[in-house]
Scaffold this motif. Sequence first.
Motif, short mmCIF file in Angstrom:
data_model
loop_
_atom_site.label_atom_id
_atom_site.label_comp_id
_atom_site.label_asym_id
_atom_site.label_seq_id
_atom_site.Cartn_x
_atom_site.Cartn_y
_atom_site.Cartn_z
N ARG A 339 0.84 -1.21 0.00
CA ARG A 339 0.00 0.00 0.00
C ARG A 339 0.87 1.26 0.00
O ARG A 339 0.60 2.22 -0.71
N GLN A 342 2.41 1.83 -3.37
CA GLN A 342 1.41 2.36 -4.32
C GLN A 342 1.19 3.85 -4.12
O GLN A 342 1.07 4.60 -5.08
N MET A 343 1.13 4.29 -2.87
CA MET A 343 0.92 5.70 -2.61
C MET A 343 2.11 6.53 -3.04
O MET A 343 1.98 7.65 -3.55
N GLN A 344 3.32 5.99 -2.86
CA GLN A 344 4.52 6.73 -3.22
C GLN A 344 4.66 6.92 -4.72
O GLN A 344 5.13 7.96 -5.18
N GLY A 346 2.11 6.77 -6.78
CA GLY A 346 0.85 7.26 -7.33
C GLY A 346 0.13 6.23 -8.15
O GLY A 346 -0.54 6.54 -9.14
N TYR A 348 -2.66 4.54 -8.44
CA TYR A 348 -4.04 4.45 -7.95
C TYR A 348 -4.84 3.56 -8.90
O TYR A 348 -5.42 4.01 -9.88
#
Length: 375
Positions: A339, A342-344, A346, A348
């Motif tokens: 997770r 994925q946020m690092q 981007g 999405y």
Amino acid sequence: MDDIIQKIASTAIHFEDKDASKTMFKDLYKNREKSNNQEERRKKMLEVQKCNRNATTDTFRGILDIVNSVDTTEDYFGSTTQTYYRPNIYVAGFVKAPSSYYNVLMISEWMVEKPSDFAQNWYVVPCPKGSRVLIVANNGRTKLYNKYGRFRLDTKTLLPGGHPNKGYQKTDCCVLDGFYDSLSNSVYILDLLAWNNQAMTDGETDFRHFWLQTQVFIIQGLNVLSKVNKLKFFLLPKVPCSREELNQFMMTYPAFENYIPALDGLLFYHKKTHYISGQTPLVGWLYPFMVKEVLGYDITVHESYNLERPEDYTNQADYIVRFEERKTRTKQSKLDRLRITQMQIGDYESGETYYSRLYNMDVGDCNNEEPTSHE
């Protein structure tokens, strides 16, 4: 292959009976947590299996459909994009399988009590350290998938259907259950799902092992590396659990000559079980240092096995609790890292794609994180 499927299907029972047998299996598994008595669940499984003896259509189509449904052009070894497959299949004739190779392998339970028919109807199998894999030889290629259904390797071997230049036919297909040691390019065969396009999942353990012995040993060159055979294959022994034979087995150390391969633990197979996808009480798992505690102190065990007992070991029940807690933490940690990554970056994704990746995520099939044979 379609002609063979139709031929088998023409001899099968009516669809109403087939659906009923699947429902019996499904209900039995749903109620597993409500009945902690392994002996009771073993007897129920064998009863359902006996009632389902003639329901061969799903078993046949399940194993072979999962091979035919995989897009063989996409999952090349080393690809940067992982592909997940979504065939609509039935495995082992009783439950609709998840939409990938996930949950195809037959997985053991911890053996927490000695079966009443232990000496008469059980085998013990020494299991090497390594990755548990599903081996699929088809269309001239041999592919390995780990126990979570994730693609591992694409190569060529002398298994039926596993090599493009060894007289294979499109109908040739071989599906095995085993352990993969990447350092030695070795596969240790544990069980059989299909051979030469004939499903074997509805055969009992005795029959599947006999078939493996008679077929594997006649393939010259299967146990050596060569230009036509890129993996070495070895058949794991199944030793009857009579008192004399089990004592002799447990007093043999190391379990494999010259410690090659290294022993991970012991699987115990009921002689009458069919090959069932997912976890089953008809296959049990123990570490050697647990044998006396669970199966009886009258069993002779080599002292070297007892020396492998962890320093903080108290009893099996406590060990299982701590083991499951550790496995849960490991899985959660890997999901959290995914997770964060994925946020690092981007990334999405859509909800469906994201949870598909989590579902198929390899949470660790190395021996350091969990037994290779037990889940």
